[in-house]
Write a protein that holds these residues in place. Structure first.
Motif, PDB file in Angstrom:
ATOM      1  N   ILE A 129       0.848  -1.188  -0.062  1.00  0.00           N
ATOM      2  CA  ILE A 129       0.023  -0.103  -0.078  1.00  0.00           C
ATOM      3  C   ILE A 129       0.881   1.261   0.206  1.00  0.00           C
ATOM      4  O   ILE A 129       1.753   1.392   0.883  1.00  0.00           O
ATOM      5  N   TRP A 132       1.484   8.880  -2.707  1.00  0.00           N
ATOM      6  CA  TRP A 132       1.574   9.598  -3.831  1.00  0.00           C
ATOM      7  C   TRP A 132       2.790  10.496  -4.185  1.00  0.00           C
ATOM      8  O   TRP A 132       2.872  10.947  -5.093  1.00  0.00           O
ATOM      9  N   MET A 138       8.020   4.562  -4.412  1.00  0.00           N
ATOM     10  CA  MET A 138       7.560   3.906  -3.491  1.00  0.00           C
ATOM     11  C   MET A 138       6.908   2.514  -3.917  1.00  0.00           C
ATOM     12  O   MET A 138       6.987   1.678  -3.003  1.00  0.00           O
ATOM     13  N   THR A 205       3.687   2.433   3.087  1.00  0.00           N
ATOM     14  CA  THR A 205       4.444   3.543   3.116  1.00  0.00           C
ATOM     15  C   THR A 205       3.361   4.866   3.192  1.00  0.00           C
ATOM     16  O   THR A 205       2.501   4.632   2.201  1.00  0.00           O
ATOM     17  N   SER A 207       1.122   7.514   5.934  1.00  0.00           N
ATOM     18  CA  SER A 207       1.207   8.407   7.428  1.00  0.00           C
ATOM     19  C   SER A 207       1.261   7.690   8.562  1.00  0.00           C
ATOM     20  O   SER A 207       0.948   6.427   8.645  1.00  0.00           O
ATOM     21  N   THR A 210      -2.528   6.485   9.457  1.00  0.00           N
ATOM     22  CA  THR A 210      -2.930   5.307   8.786  1.00  0.00           C
ATOM     23  C   THR A 210      -2.241   3.835   9.105  1.00  0.00           C
ATOM     24  O   THR A 210      -2.852   2.926   9.244  1.00  0.00           O
ATOM     25  N   HIS A 213      -3.699   2.398  12.185  1.00  0.00           N
ATOM     26  CA  HIS A 213      -4.805   1.691  11.914  1.00  0.00           C
ATOM     27  C   HIS A 213      -4.510   0.473  11.177  1.00  0.00           C
ATOM     28  O   HIS A 213      -5.054  -0.747  11.657  1.00  0.00           O
ATOM     29  N   LEU A 229       6.751   5.091   7.918  1.00  0.00           N
ATOM     30  CA  LEU A 229       5.765   6.263   8.037  1.00  0.00           C
ATOM     31  C   LEU A 229       6.272   7.508   8.199  1.00  0.00           C
ATOM     32  O   LEU A 229       7.307   7.969   7.535  1.00  0.00           O
ATOM     33  N   CYS A 262       8.944  12.654   2.799  1.00  0.00           N
ATOM     34  CA  CYS A 262       9.096  12.156   4.157  1.00  0.00           C
ATOM     35  C   CYS A 262      10.173  12.608   4.944  1.00  0.00           C
ATOM     36  O   CYS A 262       9.806  12.952   6.238  1.00  0.00           O
ATOM     37  N   LEU A 385      12.238   9.739  11.904  1.00  0.00           N
ATOM     38  CA  LEU A 385      12.672   9.433  10.674  1.00  0.00           C
ATOM     39  C   LEU A 385      14.122   9.972  10.203  1.00  0.00           C
ATOM     40  O   LEU A 385      15.296   9.023  10.594  1.00  0.00           O
TER      41      LEU A 385
HETATM   42  P1  NAD Z   1      -1.960   8.072   3.677  1.00  0.00           P
HETATM   43  O1  NAD Z   1      -1.474   7.546   4.875  1.00  0.00           O
HETATM   44  O2  NAD Z   1      -3.020   8.886   3.919  1.00  0.00           O
HETATM   45  O3  NAD Z   1      -2.203   7.091   2.556  1.00  0.00           O
HETATM   46  C1  NAD Z   1      -1.316   6.097   2.318  1.00  0.00           C
HETATM   47  C2  NAD Z   1      -1.901   4.798   1.546  1.00  0.00           C
HETATM   48  O4  NAD Z   1      -2.721   4.213   2.558  1.00  0.00           O
HETATM   49  C3  NAD Z   1      -2.835   5.332   0.302  1.00  0.00           C
HETATM   50  O5  NAD Z   1      -2.708   4.308  -0.692  1.00  0.00           O
HETATM   51  C4  NAD Z   1      -4.226   5.202   1.144  1.00  0.00           C
HETATM   52  O6  NAD Z   1      -5.425   4.999   0.189  1.00  0.00           O
HETATM   53  C5  NAD Z   1      -4.130   4.139   1.936  1.00  0.00           C
HETATM   54  N1  NAD Z   1      -4.947   4.035   3.232  1.00  0.00           N
HETATM   55  C6  NAD Z   1      -5.761   4.946   3.492  1.00  0.00           C
HETATM   56  N2  NAD Z   1      -6.393   4.616   4.790  1.00  0.00           N
HETATM   57  C7  NAD Z   1      -6.198   3.251   5.026  1.00  0.00           C
HETATM   58  C8  NAD Z   1      -6.454   2.388   5.745  1.00  0.00           C
HETATM   59  N3  NAD Z   1      -7.030   2.600   6.738  1.00  0.00           N
HETATM   60  N4  NAD Z   1      -6.041   1.122   5.574  1.00  0.00           N
HETATM   61  C9  NAD Z   1      -5.271   0.788   4.634  1.00  0.00           C
HETATM   62  N5  NAD Z   1      -4.782   1.637   3.676  1.00  0.00           N
HETATM   63  C10 NAD Z   1      -5.224   2.920   3.786  1.00  0.00           C
HETATM   64  O7  NAD Z   1      -0.577   8.510   3.245  1.00  0.00           O
HETATM   65  P2  NAD Z   1      -0.352   9.937   2.091  1.00  0.00           P
HETATM   66  O8  NAD Z   1      -1.002  11.112   2.104  1.00  0.00           O
HETATM   67  O9  NAD Z   1      -0.852   9.102   0.745  1.00  0.00           O
HETATM   68  O10 NAD Z   1       1.230   9.851   1.913  1.00  0.00           O
HETATM   69  C11 NAD Z   1       1.929  10.937   2.757  1.00  0.00           C
HETATM   70  C12 NAD Z   1       2.501  10.156   3.987  1.00  0.00           C
HETATM   71  O11 NAD Z   1       3.449   9.125   3.575  1.00  0.00           O
HETATM   72  C13 NAD Z   1       3.435  11.393   4.838  1.00  0.00           C
HETATM   73  O12 NAD Z   1       3.218  11.042   5.997  1.00  0.00           O
HETATM   74  C14 NAD Z   1       4.592  10.894   4.566  1.00  0.00           C
HETATM   75  O13 NAD Z   1       5.718  11.220   5.486  1.00  0.00           O
HETATM   76  C15 NAD Z   1       4.602   9.409   4.429  1.00  0.00           C
HETATM   77  N6  NAD Z   1       5.736   8.785   3.625  1.00  0.00           N
HETATM   78  C16 NAD Z   1       6.579   8.039   4.199  1.00  0.00           C
HETATM   79  C17 NAD Z   1       7.971   7.380   3.638  1.00  0.00           C
HETATM   80  C18 NAD Z   1       9.073   6.598   4.275  1.00  0.00           C
HETATM   81  O14 NAD Z   1       9.806   6.142   3.609  1.00  0.00           O
HETATM   82  N7  NAD Z   1       8.772   6.879   5.527  1.00  0.00           N
HETATM   83  C19 NAD Z   1       7.997   7.735   2.226  1.00  0.00           C
HETATM   84  C20 NAD Z   1       7.054   8.471   1.670  1.00  0.00           C
HETATM   85  C21 NAD Z   1       5.981   9.166   2.172  1.00  0.00           C
END
Ligand code: NAD
Length: 454
Positions: A129, A132, A138, A205, A207, A210, A213, A229, A262, A385
């Protein structure tokens, strides 16, 4: 009932395209198909799996401009950067496959009585999962180690960038047996259904919210997780730092991809003795950045990926200003989804902007009086991080870096490690991690096979 997912350009607001939404009721059957395909895929060797996927590198290279174009249109990053991401993935594809293969080689341990071999077996079906902000990278870093370890994979890319993910998935599928890699299209609802299905490992990868959850849902049935995260990366600028290079880094790392990285610099702690000089240098650099059409090669910052992202960033900025932060640059009202690069000083940890991930083009500067205070402020976060420390005396700066509670920290540079290092978050920025020998192995089941020593 909505049956398709629209992808909308955050700059022009035009529809980029649409894909049929995967009905939630079909997800268990999709996972079932991936499980059926797992038997055949795991029966071939790592070398054969690599041979299968290797030709995809040339196809990805051929399609890099198109993939980059889609990514830029869907999430708003400058086209040059989006094509750069696609090329990076294509150029590094074969080396990545080989480094995964090397990590999965069995190895031995022995004592006076026993000789053991540690093997790496497939786990079964992996759910990947993804977010964007780097929609191709990713996906690639989640999917390749899972596939080479002999798992089949069901992907659920972000609803913000479904088309580029779908194209990437289609290219890989030109070379894979049926159902070894299946894509699910949708938003959090589809992600949730996938997590609830009978998958063996969830590679997520996204927030922290999420991630929590997913951890709770996976924990109930003891499914394995790798959670990469969010962050709230600190930058510590010591009194002997080269101000120009510290400010170059601060501006680049706070504003790149409109702050939607991130490991963006989200908190800056600067020694009071050099604070004024540093603030002016950051403002000078912010003023050079050009907001605009992502397709224009002179644009340095595109729109935020969505109106929701813009309003979160604005809420953080306005909250900080209301609570006494000083505005040094930016914050002028912008049309559409744009947020101007903004520099704030006089911030403190009671402000949301210093506690929660902002994910926007904002540099937040706070002064410190002693190194102990800087370390304690930098560590005062549930996130862990990346981090960076700038100082001319490298051993003093390294000593500060060693005291920071993050998974990665750079001295006079960003936090990413040399080739072969894991990409790893500490505290609530990660559970498990990827890349490097240690990361690649997390996509496999360790099996210890022991014999008596003769
Ligand atoms: P998000 O958590 O809103 O969504 C990520 C993915 O999870 C999406 O595909 C979304 O549809 C899905 N999702 C949403 N709710 C869900 C649920 N309850 N169960 C399962 N899947 C669910 O994050 P975002 O806005 O797409 O991305 C930005 C976040 O990603 C930022 O917090 C950023 O720091 C993090 N990030 C971390 C890294 C890393 O390497 N640590 C890299 C890139 C982005």
């Amino acid at each position: 009932m909505t049956t398709s997912l629209l992808s909308v350009n955050p700059f022009s607001h035009a529809t980029v395209g649409s894909l049929p939404l995967t009905p939630l009721s079909e997800i268990p059957a999709i996972v079932g198909r991936a499980r059926l395909a797992a038997g055949g895929w795991k029966s071939i060797s790592v070398t054969e799996r690599i041979a299968c996927l290797k030709p995809a590198a040339a196809r990805l290279k051929m399609e890099a401009a198109r993939l980059g174009g889609l990514s830029s249109a869907e999430m708003g990053k400058p086209l040059v950067e989006a094509i750069g991401e696609a090329n990076y993935c294509a150029d590094g594809f074969v080396a990545e496959l080989e480094s995964i293969a090397a990590a999965l080689q069995p190895f031995m341990r022995e004592d006076e009585r026993t000789i053991s071999t540690i093997h790496f077996e497939p786990l079964g079906v992996v759910a990947a999962i993804t977010p964007w902000n780097f929609p191709i990278l990713m996906l690639q870093q989640s999917v390749l180690p899972a596939l080479i370890a002999g798992n089949t994979v069901v992907t659920k890319p972000s609803e913000v960038s479904p088309l580029v993910a779908h194209e990437y998935y289609a290219i890989l599928n030109e070379f894979l047996p049926k159902d070894v890699l299946i894509n699910v299209t949708g938003d959090g609802a589809q992600g949730k259904a996938l997590v609830a299905s009978n998958v063996d490992l969830i590679v997520f990868t996204g927030s922290r919210t999420t991630g929590a959850h997913i951890a709770a849902a996976a924990g109930a049935r003891l499914a394995r997780v790798i959670l990469e995260l969010g962050g709230k990366d600190p930058l510590v600028v010591l009194d002997d730092a080269d101000i120009a290079s510290a400010a170059d880094f601060a501006a680049r790392n706070s504003f790149r991809n409109a702050g939607q990285v991130c490991v963006s610099t989200e908190r800056i702690y600067v020694d009071r003795k050099v604070a004024r000089a540093f603030e002016s240098a950051v403002v000078e650099r912010a003023a050079l950045l050009k907001l605009g059409d992502p397709a224009d090669p002179t644009t340095s910052i595109g729109p935020m990926s969505s109106a929701r992202q813009k309003s979160l960033v604005e809420r953080h900025i306005q909250g900080a200003l209301k609570d006494g932060a000083r505005l040094l640059f930016g914050n002028r009202t912008q049309e559409g989804n744009f947020v101007e690069p903004t520099v704030l000083a006089g911030v403190n940890h009671s402000m949301e902007i210093m506690r929660e991930e902002t994910f926007g083009p904002v540099a937040c500067i706070m002064e410190f009086d002693s190194i102990d205070q800087a370390v304690s402020l930098a560590n005062d976060s549930p996130f862990g991080l990346g981090a960076a420390v700038f100082g001319a005396d490298e051993s003093r700066a390294t000593n500060v870096a060693e005291r920071l509670s993050t998974g990665m920290v750079g001295v006079n540079r960003g936090c990413g490690g040399a080739e072969g290092c894991p990409w790893v978050g500490a505290k609530q920025s990660g559970v498990g991690f990827h890349s490097g020998v240690e990361g690649h192995r997390q996509f496999a089941q360790f099996r210890v096979l022991s014999k008596k020593k003769s």
